[in-house]
Design a protein around this motif. Structure first.
Motif, PDB file in Angstrom:
ATOM      1  N   LEU A   1       0.792  -1.270  -0.037  1.00 26.65           N
ATOM      2  CA  LEU A   1       0.074   0.013  -0.037  1.00 26.65           C
ATOM      3  C   LEU A   1       0.921   1.305   0.036  1.00 26.65           C
ATOM      4  CD1 LEU A   1      -2.636  -1.112   2.550  1.00 26.65           C
ATOM      5  CD2 LEU A   1      -2.620  -1.400   0.170  1.00 26.65           C
ATOM      6  N   SER A   2       2.231   1.162   0.290  1.00 23.41           N
ATOM      7  CA  SER A   2       3.081   2.075   0.333  1.00 23.41           C
ATOM      8  C   SER A   2       3.073   2.886  -1.264  1.00 23.41           C
ATOM      9  CB  SER A   2       4.502   1.687   0.409  1.00 23.41           C
ATOM     10  OG  SER A   2       4.658   1.237   1.723  1.00 23.41           O
ATOM     11  N   GLY A   3       3.108   4.186  -1.252  1.00 28.17           N
ATOM     12  CA  GLY A   3       3.113   4.787  -2.784  1.00 28.17           C
ATOM     13  C   GLY A   3       1.764   5.362  -3.138  1.00 28.17           C
ATOM     14  N   ILE A   4       0.600   4.911  -2.342  1.00 29.17           N
ATOM     15  CA  ILE A   4      -0.849   5.189  -2.839  1.00 29.17           C
ATOM     16  C   ILE A   4      -1.206   6.133  -1.508  1.00 29.17           C
ATOM     17  CG2 ILE A   4      -1.127   3.477  -4.658  1.00 29.17           C
ATOM     18  CD1 ILE A   4      -2.931   2.282  -2.702  1.00 29.17           C
ATOM     19  N   ASP A   5      -2.050   6.873  -1.782  1.00 28.18           N
ATOM     20  CA  ASP A   5      -2.941   7.529  -0.707  1.00 28.18           C
ATOM     21  C   ASP A   5      -4.007   6.820  -0.182  1.00 28.18           C
ATOM     22  OD1 ASP A   5      -4.214   9.436   0.951  1.00 28.18           O
ATOM     23  OD2 ASP A   5      -5.093  10.671  -0.643  1.00 28.18           O
ATOM     24  N   CYS A   6      -3.669   6.383   1.009  1.00 34.14           N
ATOM     25  CA  CYS A   6      -4.742   5.468   1.485  1.00 34.14           C
ATOM     26  C   CYS A   6      -5.995   5.963   2.152  1.00 34.14           C
ATOM     27  CB  CYS A   6      -3.976   4.589   2.721  1.00 34.14           C
ATOM     28  SG  CYS A   6      -2.609   3.435   1.572  1.00 34.14           S
ATOM     29  N   THR A   7      -5.860   7.276   2.354  1.00 38.97           N
ATOM     30  CA  THR A   7      -6.896   8.031   3.192  1.00 38.97           C
ATOM     31  C   THR A   7      -8.375   7.664   2.657  1.00 38.97           C
ATOM     32  OG1 THR A   7      -5.657   9.931   3.292  1.00 38.97           O
ATOM     33  CG2 THR A   7      -7.891  10.444   3.805  1.00 38.97           C
ATOM     34  N   GLY A   8      -9.069   6.950   3.757  1.00 39.27           N
ATOM     35  CA  GLY A   8     -10.364   6.580   3.418  1.00 39.27           C
ATOM     36  C   GLY A   8     -10.534   5.581   2.396  1.00 39.27           C
ATOM     37  N   LYS A   9      -9.722   4.850   1.902  1.00 38.92           N
ATOM     38  CA  LYS A   9      -9.643   3.765   1.089  1.00 38.92           C
ATOM     39  C   LYS A   9     -10.181   2.445   1.783  1.00 38.92           C
ATOM     40  CE  LYS A   9      -7.819   5.755  -2.657  1.00 38.92           C
ATOM     41  NZ  LYS A   9      -7.709   7.145  -2.398  1.00 38.92           N
ATOM     42  N   LYS A  10     -10.920   1.741   1.086  1.00 43.55           N
ATOM     43  CA  LYS A  10     -11.545   0.410   1.641  1.00 43.55           C
ATOM     44  C   LYS A  10     -10.767  -0.569   0.887  1.00 43.55           C
ATOM     45  CE  LYS A  10     -15.537  -2.372   2.590  1.00 43.55           C
ATOM     46  NZ  LYS A  10     -17.080  -2.573   2.715  1.00 43.55           N
ATOM     47  N   ASP A  74     -11.875  -0.216  -2.861  1.00 47.15           N
ATOM     48  CA  ASP A  74     -10.629   0.621  -3.722  1.00 47.15           C
ATOM     49  C   ASP A  74      -9.343  -0.195  -4.009  1.00 47.15           C
ATOM     50  OD1 ASP A  74     -11.765   3.340  -3.456  1.00 47.15           O
ATOM     51  OD2 ASP A  74     -11.726   2.839  -1.298  1.00 47.15           O
ATOM     52  N   ILE A  75      -9.190  -1.270  -2.971  1.00 43.85           N
ATOM     53  CA  ILE A  75      -7.988  -2.025  -3.074  1.00 43.85           C
ATOM     54  C   ILE A  75      -8.387  -3.488  -2.809  1.00 43.85           C
ATOM     55  CG2 ILE A  75      -5.571  -2.268  -2.003  1.00 43.85           C
ATOM     56  CD1 ILE A  75      -6.040   0.542  -0.958  1.00 43.85           C
ATOM     57  N   PHE A  76      -7.826  -4.489  -3.888  1.00 42.61           N
ATOM     58  CA  PHE A  76      -8.039  -5.732  -3.379  1.00 42.61           C
ATOM     59  C   PHE A  76      -6.802  -6.445  -3.079  1.00 42.61           C
ATOM     60  CE2 PHE A  76      -8.260 -10.198  -5.313  1.00 42.61           C
ATOM     61  CZ  PHE A  76      -9.125 -10.740  -4.463  1.00 42.61           C
ATOM     62  N   VAL A  77      -7.022  -7.040  -2.152  1.00 41.80           N
ATOM     63  CA  VAL A  77      -5.676  -7.913  -1.473  1.00 41.80           C
ATOM     64  C   VAL A  77      -6.027  -9.411  -1.368  1.00 41.80           C
ATOM     65  CG1 VAL A  77      -4.107  -7.999   0.421  1.00 41.80           C
ATOM     66  CG2 VAL A  77      -4.720  -5.922  -0.167  1.00 41.80           C
ATOM     67  N   THR A  78      -5.084 -10.133  -1.895  1.00 42.98           N
ATOM     68  CA  THR A  78      -5.128 -11.530  -1.529  1.00 42.98           C
ATOM     69  C   THR A  78      -3.567 -12.085  -1.607  1.00 42.98           C
ATOM     70  OG1 THR A  78      -6.068 -13.729  -2.380  1.00 42.98           O
ATOM     71  CG2 THR A  78      -5.465 -12.308  -3.844  1.00 42.98           C
ATOM     72  N   ALA A  79      -3.172 -13.040  -0.472  1.00 41.91           N
ATOM     73  CA  ALA A  79      -2.115 -13.575  -0.303  1.00 41.91           C
ATOM     74  C   ALA A  79      -2.152 -14.894   0.015  1.00 41.91           C
ATOM     75  CB  ALA A  79      -1.232 -12.730   0.603  1.00 41.91           C
ATOM     76  N   HIS A  80      -1.416 -15.855  -0.808  1.00 38.98           N
ATOM     77  CA  HIS A  80      -1.357 -17.153  -0.543  1.00 38.98           C
ATOM     78  C   HIS A  80      -3.189 -17.871  -0.405  1.00 38.98           C
ATOM     79  CE1 HIS A  80       2.632 -17.832  -0.847  1.00 38.98           C
ATOM     80  NE2 HIS A  80       2.627 -16.911  -0.163  1.00 38.98           N
ATOM     81  N   ALA A  81      -3.891 -17.251  -1.335  1.00 40.46           N
ATOM     82  CA  ALA A  81      -5.145 -17.813  -1.741  1.00 40.46           C
ATOM     83  C   ALA A  81      -5.590 -18.045  -2.955  1.00 40.46           C
ATOM     84  CB  ALA A  81      -6.198 -16.950  -0.985  1.00 40.46           C
ATOM     85  N   ILE A  82      -5.421 -17.558  -4.026  1.00 41.90           N
ATOM     86  CA  ILE A  82      -6.025 -17.666  -5.112  1.00 41.90           C
ATOM     87  C   ILE A  82      -5.164 -19.312  -5.888  1.00 41.90           C
ATOM     88  CG2 ILE A  82      -6.266 -15.313  -5.757  1.00 41.90           C
ATOM     89  CD1 ILE A  82      -3.634 -15.454  -7.762  1.00 41.90           C
ATOM     90  N   GLU A  83      -4.171 -19.567  -5.269  1.00 43.15           N
ATOM     91  CA  GLU A  83      -3.707 -20.970  -5.872  1.00 43.15           C
ATOM     92  C   GLU A  83      -4.634 -22.041  -5.505  1.00 43.15           C
ATOM     93  OE1 GLU A  83      -1.243 -19.955  -2.140  1.00 43.15           O
ATOM     94  OE2 GLU A  83      -2.208 -19.060  -3.711  1.00 43.15           O
ATOM     95  N   HIS A  84      -5.538 -21.790  -4.396  1.00 45.21           N
ATOM     96  CA  HIS A  84      -6.398 -22.975  -4.107  1.00 45.21           C
ATOM     97  C   HIS A  84      -7.793 -22.785  -4.832  1.00 45.21           C
ATOM     98  CE1 HIS A  84      -3.872 -23.459  -0.503  1.00 45.21           C
ATOM     99  NE2 HIS A  84      -4.073 -22.447  -0.533  1.00 45.21           N
ATOM    100  N   LEU A  85      -7.889 -22.088  -6.047  1.00 45.12           N
ATOM    101  CA  LEU A  85      -8.840 -21.700  -6.886  1.00 45.12           C
ATOM    102  C   LEU A  85      -8.573 -22.287  -8.040  1.00 45.12           C
ATOM    103  CD1 LEU A  85     -10.087 -18.362  -6.019  1.00 45.12           C
ATOM    104  CD2 LEU A  85     -11.019 -20.337  -4.880  1.00 45.12           C
ATOM    105  N   SER A  86      -9.647 -22.718  -8.964  1.00 42.37           N
ATOM    106  CA  SER A  86      -9.396 -23.071 -10.302  1.00 42.37           C
ATOM    107  C   SER A  86      -9.386 -21.948 -11.178  1.00 42.37           C
ATOM    108  CB  SER A  86     -10.479 -24.046 -10.805  1.00 42.37           C
ATOM    109  OG  SER A  86     -11.736 -23.272 -10.775  1.00 42.37           O
ATOM    110  N   ALA A  87      -8.886 -22.090 -12.284  1.00 40.02           N
ATOM    111  CA  ALA A  87      -8.831 -20.628 -13.248  1.00 40.02           C
ATOM    112  C   ALA A  87     -10.321 -20.058 -13.416  1.00 40.02           C
ATOM    113  CB  ALA A  87      -8.077 -21.048 -14.256  1.00 40.02           C
TER     114      ALA A  87
END
Length: 157
Positions: A1-10, A74-87
């Motif tokens: 999230l560094s480098g973007i204005d996070c003010t009020g971002k969901k 505003d921001i979507f985050v996922t870490a070590h989760a999408i590999e558990h899904l099919s394409a």
């Protein structure tokens, strides 16, 4: 999230478990507007790592993309989760996200390019059969800002 204005971002997170990333981010970026974690495991709601009133966790009783789409994020985050899904399911997850998403942070232990990954002899629950090139093809409205190894940072065009 560094480098973007996070003010009020969901932030909308997929697979955030007990909220450790949310806890770190909300402490580091106190002006964030909120963090909504969607997980698949009911145990994620127990003994939470993030107790902020800006944090919420939802564990739906069906696939997340079969639930009501969030009104805003505003921001979507996922870490070590999408590999558990099919394409196919990953594509449905991306389509479920609100159109207001401007940034995506993706982290997954997948190959740069692949269309038939089998995860042979892995012994875990990874099933994603595609690599980063193909994942990015599922996101034509986003451009790659940076990426190396398991990480990709994307911005809406």
């Amino acid at each position: 999230l560094s480098g973007i204005d996070c003010t009020g971002k969901k932030v909308i997170e997929f697979g955030g478990w007990r909220g450790s990333k949310a806890n770190q981010a909300l402490n580091r970026f106190p002006l964030l507007g909120g963090w909504a974690n969607y997980d698949i495991c009911p145990s994620a709601m127990l003994d939470r790592d993030c107790l902020s009133d800006k944090y919420s966790i939802t564990v739906p009783d069906r696939f997340i993309w079969e639930t009501r789409r969030p009104a805003h994020g505003d921001i979507f985050v996922t870490a070590h989760a999408i590999e558990h899904l099919s394409a196919e399911h990953l594509s449905l997850l991306f389509k479920w996200l609100p159109d207001s998403i401007q940034w995506m942070y993706l982290c997954a232990p997948i190959k740069d390019s692949c269309t038939d990954e089998k995860w042979m002899d892995y012994g875990g629950t990874h099933i994603l059969e595609i690599g980063w090139e193909q994942v990015l093809d599922l996101l034509p409205d986003f451009s790659l800002e940076s990426g190396f190894g398991e990480f990709r940072w994307l911005k809406r065009k």
